[in-house]
Design a protein around this motif. Structure first.
Motif: not given
Length: 556
Positions: A473, A485, A510, A513-514, A529, A532-533, A536, A552, A554
């Motif tokens: 990312v 990403p 992902a 999530a951001v 981080q 996102v983990r 996913v 992940v 970042v």
């Protein structure tokens, strides 16, 4: 005088008691704060499917490493891998002098020369019937029969009395090579008085006596004489008596012998130097194979346990350059199946059967016999030695309990049931577990040795179950996504049940999530981080039902 009164004799197994394989035993004599130690055997066991990528499993030796100043020596009873196979890898941590028989020392040196960087170990060679002293321990090597040259039981004498450590043994009236089990010496020690018998339990659940190796030789001879085409025999490479029996049967049937497999060739080289192959015709080379009529050849090969890189597996897959089997040839499994190897062996047998080969194994003819004592042989050992204490070792729980019951029924006054890590006091007083010491397993993984955590084996198991996803990312100056990403999935299903690509689903998760994190909080890259983990993994689990390992990165 006070020091002598406070001395104790203890037995501490760090491997091989509660399991078959990885034999490692300690004897300690002296007061609790200043015991002197010897090690008997330094063995390995082999990894199964739960240890992906691992080469060997070694005993955890932390306990004795913490007391190296009092370690006086290492004695190897015989050259089977489960008794000496960890020596090259473990000795640099122990650095104690080593005693071995000529055959074991020869195999160790051959192995050392084939392994880059292996240590040069100081070895003192001993032979059957000899006595030698290591610290407070006077040791006599008593010859026994087993499935390898020069196996020894050890009579270990201290001021506390004598302990008989049997190692691996059986009573064979007609061994293929070497002397018979030395009943006279065992009886002599029994007459003098034996404190404890530390005894092999492998076949303690089997009644009767083990067949003789000579009987197996006759069974193999009959198979070879009756076979129409080539005969391939796979057996344990260390069983020199079996190799010799096969070669003699081939010679008498007018056949030549081809040997395939590095470990077999290494054992035969050492055996030849020591005279165990005297009187046999020279073996032929793979280059000669095409010139020898089918009915005139016997192949001895590695691979009895289904090892995928061994000679038999390659023959089954028709991967050898100069050697191949044909329909009508006979393949003999002159071996037992080690638990855990059943599936691999069956796969090879099926490959051979599909190609028209005839398979012969122990249930079809007497082509194998164990090198360990059955119950009638154990009873005779008890009668010879008459110990005060019986300690079953070398076996899983069922074998240990089975032998313990037999010891009690045969009148041995005390029977001690112990497991790896138990410290058993043999003297003074009654046999008693007085401590628990660190024990366990470490793993040889490529060039490194360490725990499962140090070698990453736990994560490797997870990878083998659910694969791995890497996500990169990139955030711009305003902490917004700088493009989609990058996502790479390995060992992950391609699509969900409706056909949508799993990578696309995880990528969308992902991004989501951001976007769900307020821009001000995106300055915390660790927060991004982890979000996102989790997203996913959650998307993969929802679509697939499994959670892959996710890494992940970042960056800004």
């Amino acid at each position: 005088m006070a020091k002598a009164q406070s001395a104790e004799l203890v037995f501490v197994p760090l491997g091989g008691v509660g399991e078959i394989g990885m034999n490692f035993a300690l004897y300690g004599f002296g007061p609790a704060d200043a015991r002197e130690w010897i090690i008997i055997d330094v063995g390995v066991t082999f990894p199964d499917a739960t240890l992906p990528g691992v080469d060997l499993v070694l005993p955890d030796t932390r306990f004795i490493e913490d007391d190296l100043k009092n370690l006086r020596g290492i004695v190897i009873t015989h050259a089977h891998e489960d008794h000496y196979g960890a020596l090259l890898d473990t000795w640099p941590k122990l650095k104690a002098p080593v005693w071995m028989t000529p055959f074991a020392a020869g195999l160790l040196e051959a192995k050392r020369q084939s392994e880059q960087g292996a240590p040069k170990i100081p070895v003192t060679v001993y032979r059957g019937g000899e006595k030698f002293t290591i610290g407070p321990f006077e040791i006599e090597a008593i010859p026994v029969t087993h499935s390898i040259p020069e196996p020894m039981s050890l009579a270990i004498t201290t001021p506390a009395g004598t302990v008989i450590h049997t190692g691996d043994w059986k009573i064979d009236p007609e061994p293929a090579i070497g002397p018979k089990t030395d009943e006279q010496r065992f009886r002599a020690y029994g007459d003098e008085g034996v404190l404890a018998l530390i005894c092999d339990s492998t076949n303690a659940l089997r009644d009767g006596d083990s067949p003789s190796e000579q009987q197996v030789g006759k069974g193999l001879r009959q198979v070879i004489e009756e076979a129409k085409g080539r005969v391939a025999v796979t057996t344990f490479s260390s069983n020199v008596g079996r190799i010799r029996s096969i070669a003699e049967a081939a010679r008498d049937a007018g056949r030549q012998v081809l040997v395939m497999g590095r470990s077999l060739k290494r054992v035969i080289d050492v055996s030849t130097e020591l005279g165990y192959m005297d009187g046999l015709p020279e073996f032929v080379s793979e280059e000669d194979y095409g010139y020898i009529p089918r009915e005139n050849l016997v192949v001895i090969c590695t691979g009895s346990q289904g090892e995928p890189r061994a000679a038999l597996a390659k023959l089954a897959r028709d991967e050898m350059k100069q050697v191949a089997l044909s329909p009508g040839d006979t393949v003999v499994f002159s071996s037992r199946t080690i638990p855990g190897n059943e599936k691999a062996i069956l796969e090879i047998k099926n490959l051979l059967i599909d190609q028209g080969m005839k398979i012969i194994e122990d249930g079809d003819a007497l082509v194998h016999v164990s090198g360990h004592p059955r119950r009638s042989e154990l009873k005779r050992m008890y009668e010879w030695v008459r110990p005060r204490i019986g300690v079953p070792v070398h076996g899983e729980a069922a074998h240990l309990v089975g032998q313990g019951s037999l010891m009690a029924m045969c009148g041995i006054p005390e029977v001690a049931q112990i497991r790896d890590g138990d410290m058993l006091r043999l003297w003074p007083g009654a046999a008693e577990i007085i401590d628990q010491v660190p024990f366990g397993r470490v793993f040889k993984d490529g060039k490194l040795i360490g725990s499962d955590e140090e070698m990453g084996i736990r994560d490797r198991r997870k990878l083998s179950f659910a694969g791995h996803v890497a996500v990169n990312v990139v955030l711009d100056d305003k902490y917004e996504l700088s493009g989609d990403p990058d996502l790479v999935a390995i060992g992950v299903a391609e699509a969900d049940a409706s056909g949508e690509a799993l990578e696309e689903l995880m990528l969308d998760a992902a991004i989501g999530a951001v976007d769900s994190i307020p821009r001000a909080r995106r300055k915390d890259l660790d927060l991004v981080q982890e979000a996102v983990r989790r997203a996913v993994r959650g998307a993969a689990n929802e679509a697939w039902g499994k959670k892959p390992l996710v890494t992940v990165f970042v960056t800004r």
